[in-house]
Write a protein that holds these residues in place. Sequence first.
Motif, PDB file in Angstrom:
ATOM      1  N   UNK A  14      47.779  52.964 -35.998  1.00 51.14           N
ATOM      2  CA  UNK A  14      47.490  51.525 -36.044  1.00 51.14           C
ATOM      3  C   UNK A  14      46.001  51.265 -35.874  1.00 51.14           C
ATOM      4  N   UNK A  15      45.408  51.994 -34.893  1.00 54.38           N
ATOM      5  CA  UNK A  15      43.971  51.824 -34.684  1.00 54.38           C
ATOM      6  C   UNK A  15      43.172  52.215 -35.926  1.00 54.38           C
ATOM      7  N   UNK A  16      43.592  53.294 -36.587  1.00 56.19           N
ATOM      8  CA  UNK A  16      42.893  53.731 -37.801  1.00 56.19           C
ATOM      9  C   UNK A  16      43.012  52.673 -38.905  1.00 56.19           C
ATOM     10  N   UNK A  17      44.217  52.071 -39.022  1.00 55.71           N
ATOM     11  CA  UNK A  17      44.376  51.024 -40.037  1.00 55.71           C
ATOM     12  C   UNK A  17      43.473  49.825 -39.738  1.00 55.71           C
ATOM     13  N   UNK A  18      43.387  49.493 -38.429  1.00 56.72           N
ATOM     14  CA  UNK A  18      42.490  48.388 -38.068  1.00 56.72           C
ATOM     15  C   UNK A  18      41.046  48.711 -38.427  1.00 56.72           C
ATOM     16  N   UNK A  19      40.643  49.939 -38.156  1.00 54.47           N
ATOM     17  CA  UNK A  19      39.263  50.354 -38.473  1.00 54.47           C
ATOM     18  C   UNK A  19      39.027  50.303 -39.988  1.00 54.47           C
ATOM     19  N   UNK A  20      40.078  50.700 -40.778  1.00 52.95           N
ATOM     20  CA  UNK A  20      39.942  50.615 -42.234  1.00 52.95           C
ATOM     21  C   UNK A  20      39.783  49.160 -42.680  1.00 52.95           C
ATOM     22  N   UNK A  21      40.551  48.281 -42.026  1.00 55.27           N
ATOM     23  CA  UNK A  21      40.410  46.853 -42.361  1.00 55.27           C
ATOM     24  C   UNK A  21      39.000  46.365 -42.070  1.00 55.27           C
ATOM     25  N   UNK A  22      38.447  46.822 -40.939  1.00 56.68           N
ATOM     26  CA  UNK A  22      37.067  46.435 -40.607  1.00 56.68           C
ATOM     27  C   UNK A  22      36.082  46.934 -41.656  1.00 56.68           C
ATOM     28  N   UNK A  23      36.286  48.172 -42.088  1.00 54.64           N
ATOM     29  CA  UNK A  23      35.387  48.702 -43.123  1.00 54.64           C
ATOM     30  C   UNK A  23      35.507  47.888 -44.411  1.00 54.64           C
ATOM     31  N   UNK A  24      36.752  47.459 -44.759  1.00 59.37           N
ATOM     32  CA  UNK A  24      36.925  46.645 -45.960  1.00 59.37           C
ATOM     33  C   UNK A  24      36.209  45.299 -45.826  1.00 59.37           C
ATOM     34  N   UNK A  25      36.320  44.698 -44.599  1.00 60.30           N
ATOM     35  CA  UNK A  25      35.585  43.441 -44.392  1.00 60.30           C
ATOM     36  C   UNK A  25      34.082  43.656 -44.503  1.00 60.30           C
ATOM     37  N   UNK A  83      39.918  45.883 -25.839  1.00 55.72           N
ATOM     38  CA  UNK A  83      38.498  46.233 -25.961  1.00 55.72           C
ATOM     39  C   UNK A  83      38.102  46.426 -27.419  1.00 55.72           C
ATOM     40  N   UNK A  84      39.011  47.060 -28.200  1.00 56.83           N
ATOM     41  CA  UNK A  84      38.718  47.225 -29.625  1.00 56.83           C
ATOM     42  C   UNK A  84      38.631  45.867 -30.319  1.00 56.83           C
ATOM     43  N   UNK A  85      39.553  44.952 -29.923  1.00 56.04           N
ATOM     44  CA  UNK A  85      39.473  43.615 -30.507  1.00 56.04           C
ATOM     45  C   UNK A  85      38.165  42.919 -30.126  1.00 56.04           C
ATOM     46  N   UNK A  86      37.744  43.136 -28.838  1.00 55.09           N
ATOM     47  CA  UNK A  86      36.459  42.548 -28.434  1.00 55.09           C
ATOM     48  C   UNK A  86      35.308  43.139 -29.243  1.00 55.09           C
ATOM     49  N   UNK A  87      35.393  44.458 -29.488  1.00 57.45           N
ATOM     50  CA  UNK A  87      34.349  45.099 -30.315  1.00 57.45           C
ATOM     51  C   UNK A  87      34.362  44.522 -31.717  1.00 57.45           C
ATOM     52  N   UNK A  88      35.603  44.313 -32.249  1.00 56.94           N
ATOM     53  CA  UNK A  88      35.682  43.725 -33.592  1.00 56.94           C
ATOM     54  C   UNK A  88      35.095  42.316 -33.609  1.00 56.94           C
ATOM     55  N   UNK A  89      35.465  41.522 -32.545  1.00 56.68           N
ATOM     56  CA  UNK A  89      34.918  40.160 -32.494  1.00 56.68           C
ATOM     57  C   UNK A  89      33.400  40.176 -32.395  1.00 56.68           C
ATOM     58  N   UNK A  90      32.874  41.133 -31.585  1.00 61.19           N
ATOM     59  CA  UNK A  90      31.413  41.244 -31.491  1.00 61.19           C
ATOM     60  C   UNK A  90      30.799  41.624 -32.839  1.00 61.19           C
ATOM     61  N   UNK A  91      31.500  42.537 -33.576  1.00 62.25           N
ATOM     62  CA  UNK A  91      31.008  42.891 -34.906  1.00 62.25           C
ATOM     63  C   UNK A  91      31.021  41.665 -35.829  1.00 62.25           C
ATOM     64  N   UNK A  92      32.121  40.883 -35.734  1.00 61.53           N
ATOM     65  CA  UNK A  92      32.164  39.676 -36.553  1.00 61.53           C
ATOM     66  C   UNK A  92      31.056  38.707 -36.177  1.00 61.53           C
TER      67      UNK A  92
END
Length: 671
Positions: free
Chosen positions: A357-368, A508-517
């Motif tokens: 699941x984490x890998x899929x989320x990371x792939x989604x981030x890369x796509x964004x 924490x990963x979601x927070x990292x994603x939000x920070x990236x956004x």
Amino acid sequence: MEAFRQTYLRLCKEGALEPQESVMVRLQECRASRLDLSGLSLSKDTCTMLARAFQKDTFFSDVSLSDCMLSEEGAIIFLTDLIHNTTVKALDLKGNNLKSAGAEVLGKLLTRNKTLIRLVLDWNALGVWDKAFTIFCEGLGSNGALTHLDLCNNQINHQGTLELAEALKRNSTLKVLDLRWNNIGLLGGRYLLAALQNNHSIEQLELAGNNIPSDTLKALEQIVGRNTDRRSALIESHSRTQVLSKEIQSLKQEKGQQFQNLMVTIDKQREEMGRSSRSTNIQIRQLQEALNGRKSAVNALTTRLQMMEAALALSEQKNHNLAELIAKLKVEKEQQLDVRNKEKKKEQEERLSRDDKLLRDIKNLTETNIQLKNNIEEVERRCKSQQQQVFELKQELTNSTAEFKLKLAQAEDRLEIEKRMSKQALEDLDNRRQREVETVNRHRGENEKALQERILKLEGQRIQLEEDLSKTKAACVAERSLAEEQLGNVRAQVRQEEQAHVSSLEEKLRSVRSSLQEIQLQSSQQKQIISEQQAKNRQQITDTDSLRRRIEELQQELSGKDQEKLAEVSRVRVELQEQIGHLEVERIAQGGLKEKIGALEREIKVLTSNHREALLDKESEASSLLEKLRLKEVEIQRMRDDEAQRATCLQNAILTYVRGSPLGQYGSPKT
């Protein structure tokens, strides 16, 4: 000791060699069965004489040759003569820099010698010689007497550890193994872990300074602890069997003594009966009655003997039952281990699903990120199109300047007034441009500081995540040890804790994603600001193109005063036409005005050249601003690459944690 010294002297005389004084002094100082020559520099001849003396008088059990700087030939001679030795039980060869030939002879020594128990090989760099170390490990695997082996600081890498692990799988007598300060690493630790699954004799294993992960070290410690527990259980069972055998032996001796006493009493009674039969016949009945009483006593004793034999059989049955109970306990323990392994595999599968699941989320981030890159490219294309429009406007401006030259020749007086006004407007525009440039620089510095602070925060969060990962590893090891002690009660609690920890990691990963956004939003805002600054720069360029387009520039800057500007333009045109009429009348009347007109034309040319230079300066400033914009975009791209690299590093760290954890090792067939 004196006999050995005399033998050594005699052999030196026979070989026409002078004995080393340091060796003689040390031989005089040695006591009992220990030969200590540590720290002495032994030559090849000295080693040869010592080996021959060992063949003559072999009563030493402990030999120490540490830091003797043995030559390769001397070490080979000495170790070759020790192969068939039957008295030396401890050998110390620390710090002698043994080479490949010495390592091979050590392998032969371990293969053939059956009395050596303790071997110390510190600081010899045996791991450098791959083939020789393989022979040494083969000798260790076939050895059946060695219990203590010290291989500290021997530069053993993971390949050498693989050979050593294969030897440990075949060795069943080695109890203490010291491998500190080598280069074993992660692969070597896994090799040792796989080898100790089949080795039940290692009770002490030293692995400090080998860059082995903490989870692998703890797994090795648990296996070594299991061996020690098994050893203590075997010793305890052996002691119990000895106590039981002693009790059985004492019971047998007691029964035999009673039986002998009974037989003696029976013999005495028979003799008395014979003597009494030879006496009077009157006492026969009395003797018969006494005999009957004795027979009853004998019967009682026989019954007692049978009871004791039954008790002995019962004790033997109890011993057999204890043995069966021990076997059942072993079987139950193995079943429990199988159940635990199955549960660990299930937990590992759950963790793998969460990691997916984490890998899929990371792939989604890369796509964004890719989508954002595409948006940036589209914005850049728009900027290029706008630059093309600016170029076209410049061309139109040059055409319009050519048209306005004729009009400027007619409006000389009005032009001087307009010149003064334009100078003031230019100064105002320059001041405004400088203020806007300062504000742009200030905003850019603030944005850069904010981005740097955000990067530092992200790095802190990454460090915190790594610390959390290390803490989770330690927590997993602790939870596994608790699960072995309290398997039934603690299992649900461990799962809850793992779920909570995983949820915290996901947060924490979601927070990292939000920070990236947020960073991406800030970058988009920064690009918008840059585009606005570009628009302002283009506006300033159009404002400062030429004074001849003063009316059009005023219309762009003051859109709300269009009517007033149109009226003023019409009034100026009327005035210009009137002035042109007056000038034509005066030109006919006055010839001196021609010189003034020529001077004014020259001033106009100078002003046009100045305006052209100003226009070129503005264009250079615009190009510099575009270059700064390009550098800023490159920096933003680099920051995105860094963020992507950090995301991949985090992903790799999670994968290595999952693969390197004890659960991953038990679950995956590769480990």
